[in-house]
Design an enzyme around this catalytic site. Structure first.
Site, mmCIF file in Angstrom:
data_model
loop_
_atom_site.group_PDB
_atom_site.id
_atom_site.type_symbol
_atom_site.label_atom_id
_atom_site.label_comp_id
_atom_site.label_asym_id
_atom_site.label_seq_id
_atom_site.Cartn_x
_atom_site.Cartn_y
_atom_site.Cartn_z
ATOM 1 N N CYS A 119 -66.942 -79.181 -22.497
ATOM 2 C CA CYS A 119 -67.074 -78.555 -23.739
ATOM 3 C C CYS A 119 -68.313 -78.688 -24.287
ATOM 4 O O CYS A 119 -68.733 -77.993 -25.545
ATOM 5 C CB CYS A 119 -65.785 -78.967 -24.784
ATOM 6 S SG CYS A 119 -64.229 -78.640 -24.216
ATOM 7 N N HIS A 254 -68.051 -79.503 -32.756
ATOM 8 C CA HIS A 254 -67.013 -79.125 -31.669
ATOM 9 C C HIS A 254 -65.647 -78.915 -32.262
ATOM 10 O O HIS A 254 -65.223 -79.507 -32.715
ATOM 11 C CB HIS A 254 -66.880 -79.994 -30.350
ATOM 12 C CG HIS A 254 -65.828 -79.268 -29.433
ATOM 13 N ND1 HIS A 254 -65.933 -78.022 -29.223
ATOM 14 C CD2 HIS A 254 -64.964 -80.020 -28.509
ATOM 15 C CE1 HIS A 254 -65.059 -77.846 -28.195
ATOM 16 N NE2 HIS A 254 -64.503 -79.044 -27.822
ATOM 17 N N ASN A 284 -59.364 -74.520 -29.339
ATOM 18 C CA ASN A 284 -60.666 -75.088 -28.710
ATOM 19 C C ASN A 284 -61.138 -74.274 -27.485
ATOM 20 O O ASN A 284 -60.483 -74.013 -26.589
ATOM 21 C CB ASN A 284 -60.229 -76.751 -28.247
ATOM 22 C CG ASN A 284 -61.443 -77.270 -27.378
ATOM 23 O OD1 ASN A 284 -62.520 -76.757 -27.208
ATOM 24 N ND2 ASN A 284 -61.274 -78.502 -26.967
HETATM 25 N N1 COA Z 1 -45.248 -80.178 -28.785
HETATM 26 C C1 COA Z 1 -44.343 -80.937 -28.998
HETATM 27 N N2 COA Z 1 -44.388 -82.340 -28.762
HETATM 28 C C2 COA Z 1 -45.321 -82.688 -27.915
HETATM 29 C C3 COA Z 1 -46.493 -81.735 -27.683
HETATM 30 C C4 COA Z 1 -46.226 -80.598 -27.954
HETATM 31 N N3 COA Z 1 -47.152 -79.604 -27.641
HETATM 32 N N4 COA Z 1 -47.161 -82.447 -26.684
HETATM 33 C C5 COA Z 1 -46.952 -83.701 -26.589
HETATM 34 N N5 COA Z 1 -45.713 -83.675 -27.421
HETATM 35 C C6 COA Z 1 -45.002 -85.083 -27.488
HETATM 36 C C7 COA Z 1 -45.351 -86.003 -26.630
HETATM 37 O O1 COA Z 1 -44.366 -85.707 -25.396
HETATM 38 C C8 COA Z 1 -44.661 -87.444 -27.197
HETATM 39 O O2 COA Z 1 -43.404 -87.401 -27.374
HETATM 40 P P1 COA Z 1 -42.855 -88.824 -27.048
HETATM 41 O O3 COA Z 1 -43.397 -89.592 -28.500
HETATM 42 O O4 COA Z 1 -41.328 -88.484 -27.068
HETATM 43 O O5 COA Z 1 -43.058 -89.448 -25.825
HETATM 44 C C9 COA Z 1 -45.171 -87.058 -28.822
HETATM 45 O O6 COA Z 1 -45.364 -85.650 -28.969
HETATM 46 C C10 COA Z 1 -46.598 -87.779 -29.074
HETATM 47 O O7 COA Z 1 -47.368 -87.430 -28.084
HETATM 48 P P2 COA Z 1 -48.953 -88.109 -28.059
HETATM 49 O O8 COA Z 1 -49.597 -87.412 -26.981
HETATM 50 O O9 COA Z 1 -48.662 -89.514 -28.411
HETATM 51 O O10 COA Z 1 -49.533 -87.193 -29.281
HETATM 52 P P3 COA Z 1 -50.832 -87.416 -30.056
HETATM 53 O O11 COA Z 1 -50.636 -87.627 -31.564
HETATM 54 O O12 COA Z 1 -51.818 -88.120 -29.347
HETATM 55 O O13 COA Z 1 -51.294 -85.945 -30.051
HETATM 56 C C11 COA Z 1 -53.018 -84.550 -29.024
HETATM 57 C C12 COA Z 1 -51.543 -85.300 -28.988
HETATM 58 C C13 COA Z 1 -53.258 -83.789 -27.504
HETATM 59 C C14 COA Z 1 -52.933 -83.697 -29.908
HETATM 60 C C15 COA Z 1 -53.917 -85.574 -29.282
HETATM 61 O O14 COA Z 1 -53.905 -86.626 -28.418
HETATM 62 C C16 COA Z 1 -55.572 -85.227 -29.246
HETATM 63 O O15 COA Z 1 -55.760 -84.225 -29.794
HETATM 64 N N6 COA Z 1 -56.304 -85.573 -28.350
HETATM 65 C C17 COA Z 1 -57.706 -84.783 -28.025
HETATM 66 C C18 COA Z 1 -57.449 -83.584 -27.098
HETATM 67 C C19 COA Z 1 -58.725 -82.879 -27.254
HETATM 68 O O16 COA Z 1 -59.220 -82.561 -28.268
HETATM 69 N N7 COA Z 1 -59.175 -82.507 -25.791
HETATM 70 C C20 COA Z 1 -60.140 -81.704 -25.674
HETATM 71 C C21 COA Z 1 -61.486 -82.416 -25.934
HETATM 72 S S1 COA Z 1 -62.810 -81.426 -25.541
#
Ligand code: COA
Length: 329
Positions: A119, A254, A284
């Site tokens: 990215c 970004h 994104n």
């Molecule tokens: N819808 C509903 N529930 C979801 C889900 C979705 N799309 N994706 C994950 N979950 C669930 C998980 O399974 C987890 O459930 P559990 O607690 O029963 O295990 C719960 O939601 C929390 O998951 P978690 O991964 O801890 O959530 P989070 O608060 O870390 O948020 C992201 C997840 C991906 C939004 C966050 O980690 C993030 O923004 N990361 C950066 C990603 C990014 O920007 N990538 C590109 C960079 S260039």
């Protein structure tokens, strides 16, 4: 790598962007995977994203963005001597998308090559083009950033499909009278690369075929990395250029996730109204994110001559990069 711009001033003289027509809302996504609008909005701030049609590839998105940037710069593609495409989803590995795009545009005298930095690709390509121009190796460059990430997502994986969208943006770089680019900062940490990867996409053989060819992401680790480098990279470039955060008129991070962007702006001390946000409508878009946001900011009249513009990207690699410029109009 960090540097203060030296030599003849170089700036952006044309901007263009393009997104596919098809809008996929959070509600539509919730019919494909186990998710819902509330979860996606709360964790990411994304309402909808654009998804390319089956017949659309990267250069189909890059072409209208490039044409718009050239038109704004009143430049004929034949006058370009450098064309760079930053993408992790080229039409194919070779011929490069840059070579294909150069041909379609009629940029017959341009050196053309693709560049991969996840990215952060657009930021890397911007610095690369600047460096070539500052060294006197090129006079006029077109830099395109964009991706069709929908092609490399596992559409059964709710943790990734909700985040990404397709789109592209392009800029024309030329020598100018005013300052333009003031400095850059780029970095990479391959040790963290495993947290955001595309296994099976290259010469590394993966015997377990499960999930090959799809984005794999450790969301929590990427979140920690992103909130850290968006701040450290911006602070580094500001310091190197002798600028302070109060001087920043327009902040273009970004567009990964509103939570990440808000965290970075707050930590840096940049008021939210100075930050450009369009992740809610596009998700994104990887290398397309920063030029797309810049083009929208310009269309909304938010980029005025003399404004100090700070851009910071981050992504797979793991990589990051910032540019500081005085907008030259
Ligand atoms: N819808 C509903 N529930 C979801 C889900 C979705 N799309 N994706 C994950 N979950 C669930 C998980 O399974 C987890 O459930 P559990 O607690 O029963 O295990 C719960 O939601 C929390 O998951 P978690 O991964 O801890 O959530 P989070 O608060 O870390 O948020 C992201 C997840 C991906 C939004 C966050 O980690 C993030 O923004 N990361 C950066 C990603 C990014 O920007 N990538 C590109 C960079 S260039």
């Amino acid at each position: 790598m960090i540097g203060k711009a030296q030599g003849a001033p170089i700036s952006i003289t044309g901007l263009g962007a393009y997104v596919p027509n098809r809008i996929v809302t959070n509600d539509e996504l919730s019919t494909m995977v186990d998710t819902n609008d509330e979860w996606i909005m709360e964790r990411t701030g994304i309402r909808e994203r654009r998804i390319a049609a089956p017949e659309e590839a990267f250069t189909d998105l890059a072409l209208p963005a490039a044409r718009a940037a050239l038109a704004q710069a009143s430049m004929d593609a034949a006058d370009l001597d450098l064309l760079l495409c930053a993408t992790v989803t080229p039409d194919m590995m070779f011929p490069t998308s840059s070579a294909l795009l150069a041909d379609t545009l009629g940029a017959k005298d341009a050196a053309a090559y693709d560049l991969l930095a996840g990215c952060t690709g657009f930021m890397y390509a911007l610095v690369q083009a600047y460096g070539m121009m500052a060294a006197g190796l090129a006079e006029r460059a077109l830099v395109v950033g964009g991706d069709v990430l929908s092609r490399i997502l596992d559409w059964t994986d709710r943790s990734t499909v909700v985040l990404f969208g397709d789109g592209a943006g392009a800029v024309v770089l030329e020598k100018v009278d005013k300052p333009g680019f003031l400095g850059f900062e780029l970095g990479a940490d391959g040790a963290g690369g495993i947290h955001l990867s595309l296994p099976g996409s290259g010469s590394r053989r993966i015997d377990d075929a499960t999930g090959n060819g799809f984005v794999h992401m450790n969301g929590r680790e990427v979140f920690k990395f992103a909130t850290r480098v968006l701040v450290s990279s911006a602070e580094a470039v500001l310091e190197r250029c002798g600028a302070s955060v109060e001087d920043v008129d327009v902040y273009v991070p970004h567009q990964a996730n509103v939570r990440i962007m808000d965290h970075a702006a707050a930590k840096l001390g940049i008021p939210r109204e100075r930050m450009v946000v369009n992740v809610d409508r596009y998700g994104n878009t990887s290398s397309g994110s920063i030029p797309l946001a810049l083009a929208e900011a310009q269309a909304a009249g938010r980029l005025k001559e003399g404004d100090l513009v700070l851009m910071t990207g981050m992504g797979a690699g793991l990589t990051w990069g910032s540019a500081l410029m005085e907008w030259t109009g």
